[in-house]
Design an enzyme around this catalytic site. Structure first.
Site, PDB file in Angstrom:
ATOM      1  N   THR A 195     -16.674 -37.074  14.157  1.00  0.00           N
ATOM      2  CA  THR A 195     -15.763 -38.111  13.665  1.00  0.00           C
ATOM      3  C   THR A 195     -16.207 -39.532  14.044  1.00  0.00           C
ATOM      4  O   THR A 195     -16.407 -39.830  15.228  1.00  0.00           O
ATOM      5  CB  THR A 195     -14.349 -37.847  14.220  1.00  0.00           C
ATOM      6  OG1 THR A 195     -13.965 -36.512  13.864  1.00  0.00           O
ATOM      7  CG2 THR A 195     -13.337 -38.830  13.653  1.00  0.00           C
ATOM      8  N   ASN A 199     -11.447 -29.356  25.133  1.00  0.00           N
ATOM      9  CA  ASN A 199     -12.306 -30.531  24.988  1.00  0.00           C
ATOM     10  C   ASN A 199     -11.482 -31.794  25.062  1.00  0.00           C
ATOM     11  O   ASN A 199     -10.396 -31.892  24.499  1.00  0.00           O
ATOM     12  CB  ASN A 199     -13.196 -30.435  23.740  1.00  0.00           C
ATOM     13  CG  ASN A 199     -12.489 -30.824  22.476  1.00  0.00           C
ATOM     14  OD1 ASN A 199     -12.282 -31.998  22.199  1.00  0.00           O
ATOM     15  ND2 ASN A 199     -12.096 -29.824  21.686  1.00  0.00           N
ATOM     16  N   SER A 200     -11.998 -32.758  25.816  1.00  0.00           N
ATOM     17  CA  SER A 200     -11.288 -34.009  26.068  1.00  0.00           C
ATOM     18  C   SER A 200     -12.291 -35.156  26.003  1.00  0.00           C
ATOM     19  O   SER A 200     -12.897 -35.528  26.996  1.00  0.00           O
ATOM     20  CB  SER A 200     -10.652 -33.938  27.460  1.00  0.00           C
ATOM     21  OG  SER A 200     -10.208 -35.212  27.874  1.00  0.00           O
ATOM     22  N   GLY A 223     -11.678 -38.013  23.575  1.00  0.00           N
ATOM     23  CA  GLY A 223     -11.061 -39.263  23.119  1.00  0.00           C
ATOM     24  C   GLY A 223     -11.704 -39.786  21.846  1.00  0.00           C
ATOM     25  O   GLY A 223     -11.573 -40.974  21.522  1.00  0.00           O
ATOM     26  N   CYS A 238      -5.192 -36.602  15.580  1.00  0.00           N
ATOM     27  CA  CYS A 238      -5.512 -37.400  16.762  1.00  0.00           C
ATOM     28  C   CYS A 238      -4.206 -37.931  17.362  1.00  0.00           C
ATOM     29  O   CYS A 238      -3.276 -38.259  16.626  1.00  0.00           O
ATOM     30  CB  CYS A 238      -6.388 -38.561  16.344  1.00  0.00           C
ATOM     31  SG  CYS A 238      -5.938 -39.218  14.730  1.00  0.00           S
ATOM     32  N   ALA A 290     -16.449 -24.332  15.737  1.00  0.00           N
ATOM     33  CA  ALA A 290     -17.009 -25.300  16.688  1.00  0.00           C
ATOM     34  C   ALA A 290     -17.387 -24.578  17.982  1.00  0.00           C
ATOM     35  O   ALA A 290     -18.562 -24.396  18.297  1.00  0.00           O
ATOM     36  CB  ALA A 290     -16.000 -26.421  16.971  1.00  0.00           C
TER      37      ALA A 290
END
Ligand SMILES: Cc1cc2nc3c(=O)[nH]c(=O)nc-3n(C[C@H](O)[C@H](O)[C@H](O)COP(=O)(O)O)c2cc1C
Length: 387
Positions: free
Chosen positions: A102, A153-154, A156, A224, A369
């Site tokens: 993204t 997963n982090s 941001g 998001c 993923a």
């Protein structure tokens, strides 16, 4: 952790992965002379019964992803493919859909390391159910990466600036072979003091920047946490509708897919479909994104360091049931409303049987993923399972 090396190395920072990745089998694929499944010279494999030199067979009847021909409608969704080296390696490993992580209208930093932890839900099959108490009470997270793999997963949603990602996305698109599609992914950026109109316009600007790369389609991430604590953009279908109107004005006939997180209510999901597909602005949905959970270490303390990281998104094996449920409900709404849109099924695909389960639930295409990160051969395994 075993010796296996995921192409995104979770032991290193996002920046190191961006500069040095991909790793493991993907790195080997980049070094090797392109094979028939690579993005450089492959003949189209998608015709039923046509064998390629590495023995894989195109799936009978499958032909397209949002209008583009594909060998097998299977690939990797937004996230682990950070740049054109990753997407090109994915093509060479037989993933016919490779999503470019993204991007945003501006450079955006990554959350502090670590960005990935293994997660261990309590249930015997390792699944997590949306709305269950465990998500608020705490799920064990550590560095013990077991199969079938579930992670958190982090990141941001970090992004390079358009000056960097636009030329790189062009290169990524050029590296796709026959029957392979580079899928750009983008999202809007909400910054301090921005009005709603400016927020909507930021989506349209980013879509235009993608269009300039020559992309034939794009996916807009609405899962998001832009809308306040634990509230996602996709929980506001009317705003998504207004955003897709603005995006459509910029991109014209280029197909637009919307990435959705799990939406529990059928009414909300139907409103999402009506306010996008119903207005001719959206041609498909990709779903699901991660499921938010409180993550704790073995002592019950916050697992990820830093403020605002009590909760994080879980993906992989744990969320397959939720993904299949969302796809089946979307397919039922498609049937009920008589609307024509595509469904890309995502969440917990770790085996050929999982790919098939998504297709049976109504998905026109499928992506993995976490499963692909821990099994670089996943696309080839699915292809050889389809006879
Ligand atoms: C390392 C990693 C990074 C991700 N980053 C993004 C992202 O930038 N944008 C997005 O829409 N989804 C992102 N995702 C979510 C995936 O696209 C996908 O929706 C989710 O992981 C569920 O699929 P899985 O169970 O196959 O992992 C990311 C996932 C992973 C594992």
């Amino acid at each position: 952790m075993s010796d296996f090396e995921p192409f995104y190395d979770v032991k290193h920072s996002y920046e190191d992965n961006y500069e040095q990745g991909p790793f493991g089998a993907f790195a080997e694929a980049l070094k090797a002379t392109p094979s028939v499944t690579s993005g450089d010279s492959s003949p189209y494999e998608g015709e039923p019964g046509k064998k390629t030199s590495d023995g894989v067979v195109g799936e009978p009847g499958s032909a397209a992803f949002l209008g583009q021909p594909v060998n097998l409608p299977f690939g990797i969704p937004a996230g682990p493919l950070l740049n054109s080296r990753f997407t090109t390696a994915a093509f060479r490993m037989g993933f016919d859909l490779a999503t470019y992580k993204t991007v945003r209208s501006r450079a955006w930093g990554c959350n502090p390391f670590p960005n990935v932890l293994a997660v261990h839900p309590k249930s015997a099959d390792g699944s997590l159910t949306p709305g269950s108490a465990e998500l608020d009470e705490g799920v064990l997270a550590d560095t013990d990466y077991e199969q079938p793999i579930s992670i958190s997963n982090s990141f941001g949603v970090p992004s390079q600036s358009p000056d960097v990602w636009q030329p790189d996305m062009r290169a990524a698109i050029a590296a796709a072979g026959l029957g392979q599609v580079l899928v750009p992914s983008f999202q809007g950026s909400r910054v301090e003091g921005m009005s709603e109109e400016e927020y909507i316009a930021d989506h349209a600007t980013t879509a235009r920047l993608i269009k300039e790369t020559g992309a034939k389609l794009m996916v807009m991430n609405t899962s998001c946490p832009n809308e306040g604590h634990n509230r996602l953009l996709c929980h506001n279908p009317l705003l998504v509708g207004r955003i897709t109107e603005a995006v459509k004005q910029e991109i014209g006939d280029i197909p637009l897919m919307v990435k959705l997180a799990y939406i529990p209510s059928d009414d909300d999901l139907e409103l999402m479909v009506r306010s996008t597909v119903g207005h001719g602005t959206v041609q498909g949905f990709s779903t699901i994104n991660t499921i938010s959970a409180k993550l704790v270490d073995a002592n019950g303390n916050q697992a990820l360091p830093g403020a605002g990281r009590y909760r994080s998104g879980v993906c992989g094996n744990a969320i397959r049931g939720a993904g299949l449920d969302m796809v089946a409900r979307l397919a039922a709404i498609r049937e009920k409303l008589g609307l024509d849109f595509k469904i890309n099924g995502v969440g917990g695909v770790v085996s050929p049987a999982d790919y098939q389960a998504y297709r049976n639930a109504g998905a026109d295409s499928v992506m993995s993923a976490t499963g692909a990160m821990w099994d670089a051969e996943l696309a080839r395994k699915i292809k050889s399972s389809i006879k």
